[in-house]
Scaffold this active site. Structure first.
Site, PDB file in Angstrom:
ATOM      1  N   ASP A  36       2.732 -33.950  -0.948  1.00 21.78           N
ATOM      2  CA  ASP A  36       2.429 -33.186   0.253  1.00 21.78           C
ATOM      3  C   ASP A  36       1.954 -31.808  -0.224  1.00 21.78           C
ATOM      4  OD1 ASP A  36       2.523 -32.329   3.032  1.00 21.78           O
ATOM      5  OD2 ASP A  36       4.390 -31.304   2.532  1.00 21.78           O
ATOM      6  N   ASP A  38       1.780 -28.307   2.133  1.00 22.97           N
ATOM      7  CA  ASP A  38       2.397 -27.138   2.756  1.00 22.97           C
ATOM      8  C   ASP A  38       3.921 -27.174   2.671  1.00 22.97           C
ATOM      9  OD1 ASP A  38      -0.002 -25.743   3.953  1.00 22.97           O
ATOM     10  OD2 ASP A  38      -0.221 -27.722   4.849  1.00 22.97           O
ATOM     11  N   ASP A 199       8.499 -32.161   1.848  1.00 25.23           N
ATOM     12  CA  ASP A 199       9.481 -31.151   2.237  1.00 25.23           C
ATOM     13  C   ASP A 199       9.951 -31.324   3.671  1.00 25.23           C
ATOM     14  OD1 ASP A 199       7.961 -28.428   3.818  1.00 25.23           O
ATOM     15  OD2 ASP A 199       6.851 -30.201   3.191  1.00 25.23           O
TER      16      ASP A 199
END
Length: 251
Positions: A36, A38, A199
């Protein structure tokens, strides 16, 4: 020397598992890695919060953590619509989205790398492990975010963004991870052999729905209950033990 060390480690591990199948790790053998972006590789989530709150200040609203955690991982326009509906704002999702990304565009190029991210990417690249990015960012935003960090992001074989025509549904749907896996030059034998780093709870749900293995590095404010789907939860990428996944250790 680094390339030889990585491949020698993997060869020794493979022979060890063949000779001692009963002693093999319960973890799947990882052959491909997807990240991922961001909040995982780049510290952009603070920028999203700052700019979103700047817009909401006009309406006396607050972009608090419970709302943010439900937004993280969604496609940009979907996220804008979610915020507008949740806070009953007197503007359209399109208007909110346009203003938000006008503010963010000036900040994205200066976003800092998260701890451990650069070293991990470089290590995987040196070891010849296929790498991809699967991000809910639109292509234009992704390019701004990585524009000053191409020495790191050039290590990735490909990137799949949320506006890719093959990504019909955003996270927590599995689409973006399935598309990313299908575009590796050497297709993984099984999706369980793909290690995803995430996250956000929506991202973890997407990875697991795609049948992949997932390491989560959540924000410290994330409810532990929302981390249970992940195969491993860490407070930082710097704490990752690669040998647990049958991968060469960082030097």
């Amino acid at each position: 020397r680094a390339w030889f060390s990585c491949h020698f480690f993997r060869a020794v591990l493979l022979v060890s598992r063949m000779d001692n199948p009963g002693a093999a790790s319960s973890r799947p053998q990882i052959t491909h890695v997807i990240f991922d972006l961001d909040g995982l590789l780049l510290d952009t989530e603070s920028l999203y919060t700052l700019c979103t709150q700047k817009i909401l200040d006009r309406y006396g609203k607050t972009y608090d953590w419970p709302l943010k955690t439900r937004v993280m991982g969604r496609k940009p326009l979907d996220a804008a619509g979610f915020i507008v509906d949740a806070l009953e704002l007197p503007i359209s999702a399109e208007e909110f989205h346009t203003e938000l990304y006008s503010l963010l565009g000036e900040l994205f190029p200066d976003a800092e790398m998260m701890p451990g991210g650069k070293a991990l990417i470089k290590h995987f690249h040196t070891c010849g492990i296929p790498l991809a990015v699967a991000t809910s960012s639109a292509t234009s935003s992704y390019k701004l975010k990585v524009s000053m960090k191409m020495d790191t992001f050039s290590c990735f074989g490909h990137t799949v963004c949320s506006d890719d025509p093959d990504v019909k549904h955003g996270k927590p749907a599995p689409d973006i991870y399935l598309v990313a896996a299908s575009r590796f030059e050497s297709i993984p034998k099984s999706n369980t052999n793909v290690l995803v780093f995430e996250d956000a709870p929506n991202g973890v749900a997407a990875a697991k729905a795609a049948g992949m293995t997932c390491v989560m590095v959540p924000d410290q404010r994330t409810d532990p209950e929302k981390c249970k789907q992940a195969d491993k939860v860490l407070s930082s990428l710097e704490l990752l033990d690669l040998t647990e996944w049958g991968l060469p250790p960082l030097k």
